[in-house]
Every structure is written in structure tokens, then in C-alpha cells.
Enzyme design. Sequence first.
Site, short mmCIF file in Angstrom:
data_model
loop_
_atom_site.label_atom_id
_atom_site.label_comp_id
_atom_site.label_asym_id
_atom_site.label_seq_id
_atom_site.Cartn_x
_atom_site.Cartn_y
_atom_site.Cartn_z
N ASP A 188 -6.47 -4.43 -6.72
CA ASP A 188 -5.47 -4.44 -5.66
C ASP A 188 -4.19 -4.97 -6.29
O ASP A 188 -4.04 -6.17 -6.47
CB ASP A 188 -5.94 -5.33 -4.51
CG ASP A 188 -4.96 -5.37 -3.36
OD1 ASP A 188 -4.26 -4.37 -3.13
OD2 ASP A 188 -4.87 -6.42 -2.69
N GLU B 67 -5.61 0.70 -5.95
CA GLU B 67 -4.96 1.06 -4.68
C GLU B 67 -3.68 1.82 -4.98
O GLU B 67 -2.87 1.41 -5.81
CB GLU B 67 -4.66 -0.17 -3.85
CG GLU B 67 -4.05 0.20 -2.50
CD GLU B 67 -3.92 -0.98 -1.57
OE1 GLU B 67 -4.92 -1.34 -0.93
OE2 GLU B 67 -2.82 -1.55 -1.49
N ASP C 4 -6.65 -10.49 -1.13
CA ASP C 4 -6.53 -9.60 -2.29
C ASP C 4 -7.87 -9.44 -3.01
O ASP C 4 -8.17 -8.39 -3.56
CB ASP C 4 -5.49 -10.14 -3.28
CG ASP C 4 -4.20 -10.54 -2.59
OD1 ASP C 4 -3.28 -9.72 -2.54
OD2 ASP C 4 -4.15 -11.68 -2.08
#
Length: 194
Positions: free
Chosen positions: A8, A69, A142
Site C-alpha cells: 500500500d 495498489e 496501511d
Amino acid sequence: MPRILGVDPGITRLGVGVVDNPHGSSLSMIAVDVLRTPPEWDITERLLHLQRGVAQLLDLHKPDVLALERVFAQHNVRTVMGTAQVSGIVIALAAERGIPVSHRTPSEVKAAVTGYGGAKKAQVQTMVKNILSLDEIPKPADAADALALAITEAWRGRVPGVQGRGASASPVSSTQTPAQRAWREALGQRTNLG
């Protein structure tokens, strides 16, 4: 045993989560962490710190695939720029090691993990905890997001040795994640009761 590293990306906090996906069994968490950089550091220092951290993780865990991501437009251009810069570093480090990179959107991850693309962050975090049989939700967010990316890749991706697990399933159900199948089954049961 396919190993997946979920990332992430972020300039202040970069979430990383590693899961193993043994053929035909449940996922297991190997590692989860958040790499951090202080906002007062110069951008070059921050990017170098994150580059070194991700490189160490890639060399330590040797993933078969990296799930990242996808950078998407936000109102804060500065945040988007930092995220894009970090993503570029992660992609380059993976390419250097011959690790394929899969890009996943937030809604795709939500749909894979919860069965619904509009799920709230808390729902995703709870499902990550349940799917990986963890005692508690990984913090900060996260960390849970990185694990959710790895889970999504395990269930939807092209991880070596994973394809064909649902060979006996129908074409529609074989493209659905376990969370989506459970949601559809529950919906079907409610429809049949009515």
C-alpha cells in the site's frame, strides 16, 4: 507455495504485507509492517529510505508476485505525487528482481475481500483479520490494506501454482473470490426463504 507481497504505497506510511498461499488451503500471514518517513525529511531522503526498506523486504521474503495498489486521482495533488513516486520505486525494485507486479484498485480489493466493492475500511480490516485468522486487526490501516492487497492477488491473480483451484466450479463461481461466493450463497438463501 506461492508467496505474495502486498504494498500500500505512501510517502509517509508504506504498508507491506506478506502472505503464503499453499495450494488448496487457507492463506497464512508471514509478515506485516509499515515503513515510515517523517514529513520534515527532504523528498530525496524519504524516497531513498523507502527504497532501501522495500528492497530489504523483497530480498528477505522473495515473493512470487507483488500486488500494488493502483495510484488514483485524489484532491490533494501532493499526496498523489508522493504515492506515484513511491509506486515507481516499488515497481522498479520488483522488475530488477524479476518479480511480476499486479496493480489493484481500492474497489477491486474491497470486492475481493468483503464481497462488496463499496465496503467501508473497517469492514475490510475485519475481513483481513478473519481471513488470516489473526488475533487482532493489523494497525495502522496501511498494514491491513497491504494484507488485503495480498489476499486479493491470491484469490484473483495469476500467482504461479494457484490457477485451477476451482476447476470443478462453474465458470462464474471460479472468477469469484471466497468472500463473494459466501455473500452470493447467503443472498440466495435469503431469496429462497422468501
